[in-house]
Design a protein around this motif. Sequence first.
Motif, PDB file in Angstrom:
ATOM      1  N   ALA A 557      90.302   3.902   5.495  1.00 59.31           N
ATOM      2  CA  ALA A 557      89.185   4.432   4.673  1.00 59.31           C
ATOM      3  C   ALA A 557      89.721   6.058   4.310  1.00 59.31           C
ATOM      4  O   ALA A 557      89.426   6.284   3.037  1.00 59.31           O
ATOM      5  CB  ALA A 557      88.272   4.662   5.876  1.00 59.31           C
ATOM      6  N   GLN A 558      90.419   6.790   5.239  1.00 62.86           N
ATOM      7  CA  GLN A 558      90.787   7.969   4.578  1.00 62.86           C
ATOM      8  C   GLN A 558      91.830   7.853   3.393  1.00 62.86           C
ATOM      9  O   GLN A 558      91.516   8.738   2.648  1.00 62.86           O
ATOM     10  CB  GLN A 558      91.810   8.687   5.962  1.00 62.86           C
ATOM     11  CG  GLN A 558      91.160   9.946   6.322  1.00 62.86           C
ATOM     12  CD  GLN A 558      91.868  10.650   7.441  1.00 62.86           C
ATOM     13  OE1 GLN A 558      92.808   9.999   8.148  1.00 62.86           O
ATOM     14  NE2 GLN A 558      91.699  11.776   7.788  1.00 62.86           N
ATOM     15  N   GLY A 559      92.651   7.114   3.582  1.00 66.86           N
ATOM     16  CA  GLY A 559      93.561   6.851   2.296  1.00 66.86           C
ATOM     17  C   GLY A 559      92.855   6.534   1.046  1.00 66.86           C
ATOM     18  O   GLY A 559      93.133   6.939  -0.121  1.00 66.86           O
ATOM     19  N   ASN A 560      91.894   5.733   1.336  1.00 67.32           N
ATOM     20  CA  ASN A 560      91.071   5.410   0.043  1.00 67.32           C
ATOM     21  C   ASN A 560      89.750   6.200  -0.104  1.00 67.32           C
ATOM     22  O   ASN A 560      89.038   5.874  -1.026  1.00 67.32           O
ATOM     23  CB  ASN A 560      90.665   3.979   0.375  1.00 67.32           C
ATOM     24  CG  ASN A 560      91.856   3.113   0.106  1.00 67.32           C
ATOM     25  OD1 ASN A 560      92.410   3.004  -0.777  1.00 67.32           O
ATOM     26  ND2 ASN A 560      92.152   2.230   1.125  1.00 67.32           N
ATOM     27  N   ALA A 561      89.533   7.270   0.655  1.00 63.72           N
ATOM     28  CA  ALA A 561      88.664   8.345   0.192  1.00 63.72           C
ATOM     29  C   ALA A 561      87.181   7.416   0.443  1.00 63.72           C
ATOM     30  O   ALA A 561      86.381   7.668  -0.313  1.00 63.72           O
ATOM     31  CB  ALA A 561      88.750   8.942  -1.097  1.00 63.72           C
ATOM     32  N   VAL A 562      87.230   6.715   1.424  1.00 65.27           N
ATOM     33  CA  VAL A 562      85.998   6.190   1.727  1.00 65.27           C
ATOM     34  C   VAL A 562      85.328   6.719   3.157  1.00 65.27           C
ATOM     35  O   VAL A 562      85.902   6.954   3.862  1.00 65.27           O
ATOM     36  CB  VAL A 562      85.833   4.747   2.062  1.00 65.27           C
ATOM     37  CG1 VAL A 562      84.757   4.013   2.391  1.00 65.27           C
ATOM     38  CG2 VAL A 562      86.711   4.120   0.958  1.00 65.27           C
ATOM     39  N   ASP A 563      84.197   7.257   2.946  1.00 61.89           N
ATOM     40  CA  ASP A 563      83.382   7.805   4.130  1.00 61.89           C
ATOM     41  C   ASP A 563      83.633   6.775   5.341  1.00 61.89           C
ATOM     42  O   ASP A 563      83.521   5.521   5.228  1.00 61.89           O
ATOM     43  CB  ASP A 563      81.899   7.947   3.783  1.00 61.89           C
ATOM     44  CG  ASP A 563      80.913   8.299   5.005  1.00 61.89           C
ATOM     45  OD1 ASP A 563      81.201   9.620   5.405  1.00 61.89           O
ATOM     46  OD2 ASP A 563      80.450   7.315   5.741  1.00 61.89           O
ATOM     47  N   GLU A 564      83.805   7.461   6.390  1.00 59.80           N
ATOM     48  CA  GLU A 564      84.383   6.623   7.726  1.00 59.80           C
ATOM     49  C   GLU A 564      83.171   5.704   8.449  1.00 59.80           C
ATOM     50  O   GLU A 564      83.094   4.558   8.579  1.00 59.80           O
ATOM     51  CB  GLU A 564      84.564   7.846   8.814  1.00 59.80           C
ATOM     52  CG  GLU A 564      85.891   8.437   8.783  1.00 59.80           C
ATOM     53  CD  GLU A 564      87.130   8.103   9.307  1.00 59.80           C
ATOM     54  OE1 GLU A 564      86.943   7.228  10.315  1.00 59.80           O
ATOM     55  OE2 GLU A 564      88.090   8.337   8.983  1.00 59.80           O
ATOM     56  N   GLY A 565      81.879   6.531   8.267  1.00 60.93           N
ATOM     57  CA  GLY A 565      80.813   5.420   8.721  1.00 60.93           C
ATOM     58  C   GLY A 565      80.352   4.412   7.886  1.00 60.93           C
ATOM     59  O   GLY A 565      80.301   3.244   8.085  1.00 60.93           O
ATOM     60  N   PHE A 566      80.683   4.767   6.449  1.00 64.05           N
ATOM     61  CA  PHE A 566      80.329   3.766   5.332  1.00 64.05           C
ATOM     62  C   PHE A 566      81.527   2.558   5.796  1.00 64.05           C
ATOM     63  O   PHE A 566      81.264   1.321   5.730  1.00 64.05           O
ATOM     64  CB  PHE A 566      80.442   4.223   4.167  1.00 64.05           C
ATOM     65  CG  PHE A 566      80.296   3.227   2.950  1.00 64.05           C
ATOM     66  CD1 PHE A 566      79.008   2.863   2.405  1.00 64.05           C
ATOM     67  CD2 PHE A 566      81.286   2.237   2.398  1.00 64.05           C
ATOM     68  CE1 PHE A 566      78.812   1.689   1.467  1.00 64.05           C
ATOM     69  CE2 PHE A 566      81.107   1.309   1.543  1.00 64.05           C
ATOM     70  CZ  PHE A 566      79.845   1.159   1.200  1.00 64.05           C
ATOM     71  N   ALA A 567      82.575   3.004   6.028  1.00 60.53           N
ATOM     72  CA  ALA A 567      83.733   2.007   6.091  1.00 60.53           C
ATOM     73  C   ALA A 567      83.489   1.091   7.443  1.00 60.53           C
ATOM     74  O   ALA A 567      83.714  -0.050   7.322  1.00 60.53           O
ATOM     75  CB  ALA A 567      85.140   2.832   6.325  1.00 60.53           C
ATOM     76  N   ARG A 568      83.014   1.750   8.363  1.00 56.42           N
ATOM     77  CA  ARG A 568      82.617   1.011   9.703  1.00 56.42           C
ATOM     78  C   ARG A 568      81.784  -0.044   9.524  1.00 56.42           C
ATOM     79  O   ARG A 568      81.724  -1.180   9.624  1.00 56.42           O
ATOM     80  CB  ARG A 568      82.327   2.000  10.742  1.00 56.42           C
ATOM     81  CG  ARG A 568      83.409   2.179  11.966  1.00 56.42           C
ATOM     82  CD  ARG A 568      82.746   3.012  13.118  1.00 56.42           C
ATOM     83  NE  ARG A 568      81.782   4.102  12.884  1.00 56.42           N
ATOM     84  CZ  ARG A 568      82.097   5.178  12.584  1.00 56.42           C
ATOM     85  NH1 ARG A 568      83.390   5.724  12.747  1.00 56.42           N
ATOM     86  NH2 ARG A 568      81.242   6.019  12.634  1.00 56.42           N
ATOM     87  N   ASP A 569      80.871   0.322   8.609  1.00 56.69           N
ATOM     88  CA  ASP A 569      79.704  -0.599   8.386  1.00 56.69           C
ATOM     89  C   ASP A 569      80.194  -1.822   7.623  1.00 56.69           C
ATOM     90  O   ASP A 569      79.811  -2.912   7.687  1.00 56.69           O
ATOM     91  CB  ASP A 569      78.500   0.094   7.733  1.00 56.69           C
ATOM     92  CG  ASP A 569      77.627   0.958   8.532  1.00 56.69           C
ATOM     93  OD1 ASP A 569      77.597   0.955   9.764  1.00 56.69           O
ATOM     94  OD2 ASP A 569      76.549   1.376   8.135  1.00 56.69           O
ATOM     95  N   LYS A 570      80.892  -1.463   6.441  1.00 57.16           N
ATOM     96  CA  LYS A 570      81.281  -2.329   5.726  1.00 57.16           C
ATOM     97  C   LYS A 570      82.308  -3.259   6.383  1.00 57.16           C
ATOM     98  O   LYS A 570      82.033  -4.573   6.178  1.00 57.16           O
ATOM     99  CB  LYS A 570      81.994  -1.619   4.402  1.00 57.16           C
ATOM    100  CG  LYS A 570      82.389  -2.769   3.194  1.00 57.16           C
ATOM    101  CD  LYS A 570      81.167  -3.344   2.599  1.00 57.16           C
ATOM    102  CE  LYS A 570      80.602  -2.778   1.348  1.00 57.16           C
ATOM    103  NZ  LYS A 570      79.675  -3.544   0.611  1.00 57.16           N
ATOM    104  N   PHE A 571      83.168  -2.844   7.315  1.00 60.64           N
ATOM    105  CA  PHE A 571      83.926  -3.666   8.015  1.00 60.64           C
ATOM    106  C   PHE A 571      83.100  -4.524   8.957  1.00 60.64           C
ATOM    107  O   PHE A 571      83.345  -5.719   8.915  1.00 60.64           O
ATOM    108  CB  PHE A 571      84.998  -2.785   8.781  1.00 60.64           C
ATOM    109  CG  PHE A 571      86.058  -3.620   9.631  1.00 60.64           C
ATOM    110  CD1 PHE A 571      87.125  -4.274   8.974  1.00 60.64           C
ATOM    111  CD2 PHE A 571      85.773  -3.792  11.078  1.00 60.64           C
ATOM    112  CE1 PHE A 571      87.818  -5.113   9.629  1.00 60.64           C
ATOM    113  CE2 PHE A 571      86.512  -4.520  11.709  1.00 60.64           C
ATOM    114  CZ  PHE A 571      87.780  -5.141  11.113  1.00 60.64           C
TER     115      PHE A 571
END
Lengths: 609, 609
Positions: A557-571
């Motif tokens: 998420a960090q490397g791709n500049a994706v919000d961590e909360g959003f990334a957790r949900d999407k995963f």
Amino acid sequence: MTFRAPLEDFQFVFKHLSGLPQLLALPVFAEAQFDLIDAVLEENAKFTEEVVAPTNRIGDCQPPVCQNGIVTMPVSFKQAFEHFTQGGWQGLRHPQQWGGQGLPRALATATTENLYAANVAFSLCPMLTDGVIEALLLSGTDAQKQTYIEPLVAGKWTGTMNLTESQAGSDLSMVTTRAQPQSDGTYRLFGQKIYITYGEHDLAENIIHLVLARTADAPPGVKGLSLFVVPKYLVNADGSLGQRNDVWCASLEHKLGIHSSPTAVLLFGDQKGEVGAGAIGTLVGQENRGLEYMFIMMNAARFAVGVQGIGVSEAATQKALAYARDRVQSRAIEGSAAPVAIVQHPDVQRMLSTMRALTQAARAIACAAAVADDLSVEHPDAQVRQTNKALYDYLVPVVKGFSTECSLEVSSLGVQVHGGMGFIEETGAAQFYRDARILTIYEGTTAIQSNDLVGRKTLRDGGAVALSLIAEIRHVIEQVGRTAAGAAPTQRAGFKLIAEQLSVAVDAYARAVQYVLDQAKDNIRAVYAGSVPYLMLTGYVLGGWHLARAALVCADAQGNAVDEGFARDKFATAVFYAGTILPRVQALSSAMLQGATLDDVLSRSALQQ
Amino acid sequence: MTFRAPLEDFQFVFKHLSGLPQLLALPVFAEAQFDLIDAVLEENAKFTEEVVAPTNRIGDCQPPVCQNGIVTMPVSFKQAFEHFTQGGWQGLRHPQQWGGQGLPRALATATTENLYAANVAFSLCPMLTDGVIEALLLSGTDAQKQTYIEPLVAGKWTGTMNLTESQAGSDLSMVTTRAQPQSDGTYRLFGQKIYITYGEHDLAENIIHLVLARTADAPPGVKGLSLFVVPKYLVNADGSLGQRNDVWCASLEHKLGIHSSPTAVLLFGDQKGEVGAGAIGTLVGQENRGLEYMFIMMNAARFAVGVQGIGVSEAATQKALAYARDRVQSRAIEGSAAPVAIVQHPDVQRMLSTMRALTQAARAIACAAAVADDLSVEHPDAQVRQTNKALYDYLVPVVKGFSTECSLEVSSLGVQVHGGMGFIEETGAAQFYRDARILTIYEGTTAIQSNDLVGRKTLRDGGAVALSLIAEIRHVIEQVGRTAAGAAPTQRAGFKLIAEQLSVAVDAYARAVQYVLDQAKDNIRAVYAGSVPYLMLTGYVLGGWHLARAALVCADAQGNAVDEGFARDKFATAVFYAGTILPRVQALSSAMLQGATLDDVLSRSALQQ
């Protein structure tokens, strides 16, 4: 609970899944970079949330009525439509030459999804106008373009498609509306069309009907259909409105849903206008090639209806989630001191996660398809254009059929999450359930889409597009497998599940494609008996593929500049989809492969008596 | 197209699948032999087809309204209800001692299914009366029985269940309606109940409400709930009606479907009656054991709602089939000189066959469950009674959950078969789609049924009933395998398919049962996350088992005295079900087994924020 445009998901899908960066790198879109895209999305969110969404229930409760051929829309619709035209939303994806903004269709996919989510009945009007613009741009005469396109792009006039007659629904060969050539080069049309969406209304000053009809000497069947432009008011040389044409609304249908979309019975040649007997129209392109031109409009409309399915699903999901977070009922199954919000109950989570997963999967497929559509038009390399055209053509029936079938499941689950409240009309969940029910029917039923996917989109190219997708999916599975090996413990099981299930699913997809290719010649009924399962499993696999790709992006998420909360949900969504939705692929594929046995046994039963 | 009671299927299911012959062999049913059963079925068919079915659309279009606490039903409903009471239909399965006919519940399953199919909104009234009769027979005082049961059995008075309050839906622990004991042994009730079906109407002269309420010193939660009988009119010693009690209809809900079933908000203690403040009621059984008694009524009602699902599915299927045979559109996919009836198109056959297969599978499960219910009450051998009680208890949540979920799919396909016509309300297909949508919600949502199936019906007996069913199914698979080997060529592939798919499905079912048993202790959330899939796969497997048994009977149609045409259809349905529906079992089982991974990943997502 009011609708909120899913901005973050659009931004993620555009940046990481749809291939939009490749599109924006083209010189033609030099002005349309991500900051502009974001600005448009934000403006659109404001418009759909604040102006359009509040009209949704009003329109459901106060459907327009037809009196003496005049259809009066709710006041709130007129206000919203005024905002719509002033905001320039109709022209978003249309050429700057005609007053549009020339932005990517991919972006319009997002802005129209929000419009559909806010009020699907309202947004059918602009959708049909889009189709008329597209058909005239590609097939209209210069005079037709000059007369009609600018006011249509401005949203000053609106458009309709006139195909269906009572005896000619899915089967357009049975169309009987007649067109008589006049000495001045125009035609006079006589006949009755049904199910004409926004066939009559008072949102705009003129309505431009595209009408399928038959000239006297036309061959029978679909090869004798011609396409005509029939305006409600004739247009003078200076662009001002002239005489009232002889096309009239006889009545509106009383429908299960989309109550405020006026579905008209239109009479052509009823002698009530100022032009004498017969509605005056002009020919689009050449005689007897009408269906070909209408297909341009239909393809655009089919894609758009698929996006409607996503919009309704998004709105239904948001409503159910808000209710589930708010409604307190029963203690937690694992024990809790007090009753908890029902969102904490495992089955409510299952339902909400299913809704979210199907919606986001369908959105990713649609956005990727839209980018392919843009590339097929705008890319300088002919080979790239062609590859993307083939891909887009393959995906149109999937976007239409899959997204809308998903919207039936999602809107039904939305009612279920609400419990007894869901059955009460004031709640609003039931409206999505009713509105969604037309989406798998109009602009070609799911069966029609599936036959298209089997016939024109799989058999015609020997499965080339399908096989190339399968190769891409297998590539992603390998990546997921590698990522699983190196993933943090909290993610490892999830990635493993994605790799396993997507692998099983893509194998089943491959078997289904092979079955279509192998059996088409000798066993055509068996193949078509499985066409809808084929379409649905294609959608499920493609959705799983995009969500697997999303999971890969979110792993860093960090490397791709994706919000961590959003990334957790999407995963979580990707893992949930793999574990619970992808197993459907094998079930559908297995059913499909039994086509011959089933067709044989059904042919001996009394179904057809 | 008018509804036709599916007499042949009931007769087949009763004779060959449900175990009714075993029941009719008991001395208690000496008078109820197959000729009587057939005569009742025929009379019931006439009544439901000719008297009830014509009221269905009327009720949908003219829902009753509440004015000053008075609810007026459509005239046609009053006429149909008069026929209903005169025909003695309410008393069919109730004891002769109270004026009933003492016929098997299995038979009542058929007669009520027809009633539901003809007009589900109408038939909710008798359904609730059945539940009140059953609850009072088992838990009422002698005085309550003397006062209420005979008029209820005669259909002269009707009954209701009052559980829900706005804060207490699935969670009855939150019920707050108060009951104050009076010096004469009666109680005064104060509170507000919502969603009370037929809570007020003018079909009958009195309405007997069963009401959950709480005495002042009651413990909190469900263990402090008591059950009261609260009549709309008090009953004098001679059985005549006395004062108007203090229970009032405040309003009716505006619902998605079952429009003509008045869903009332009831006020207890609003001081509008002739009895002063507080609705006068009498206690059923003992204080604080109300939920236990209410469960008697609820269990009957749950089973009945399951049968509603089958009735609505049957009606939707008949309507779609009639339309598909009539509507001509497009040539046959394999080629035809002219357009054909759409029933000949492969996908329409797929949809209709799916509708028929799910309906008939659900019916077979329900009828077999009803016979188990009868045996659990009437069989002289305690061991047989107990085994059948356990089986019936296991099946109630399946009948309720599975049949109603199927009705959502079936009624949705029913709309789809009609194409654009399906979306027009006048057609009637949309009404089934709307009416069905409450069935998975009221009397306990599918999740509530599933939790019951997991908790009380699988874990409590260590899976004993489930495992015994699995053994029976495996026995049938062997039989099918043997029959396939010796079958005529036209049937061999079908039997092979049934054996293969049922075998895969029962293995997946066995894995699901084992998962529930293994994981319940350490991973309860994971188990309950899969409870609905567990219920659905159980229904699919049991349906496939009964249809496999049906196929075996039909393999020797002559020997079993089954009509050849009927046998061919039933065989086709069994094969179709095996090929297309049974594969869902593995998909659901696979999803269920991922419960732990999914629960883990969802617990880290933002769903619960």
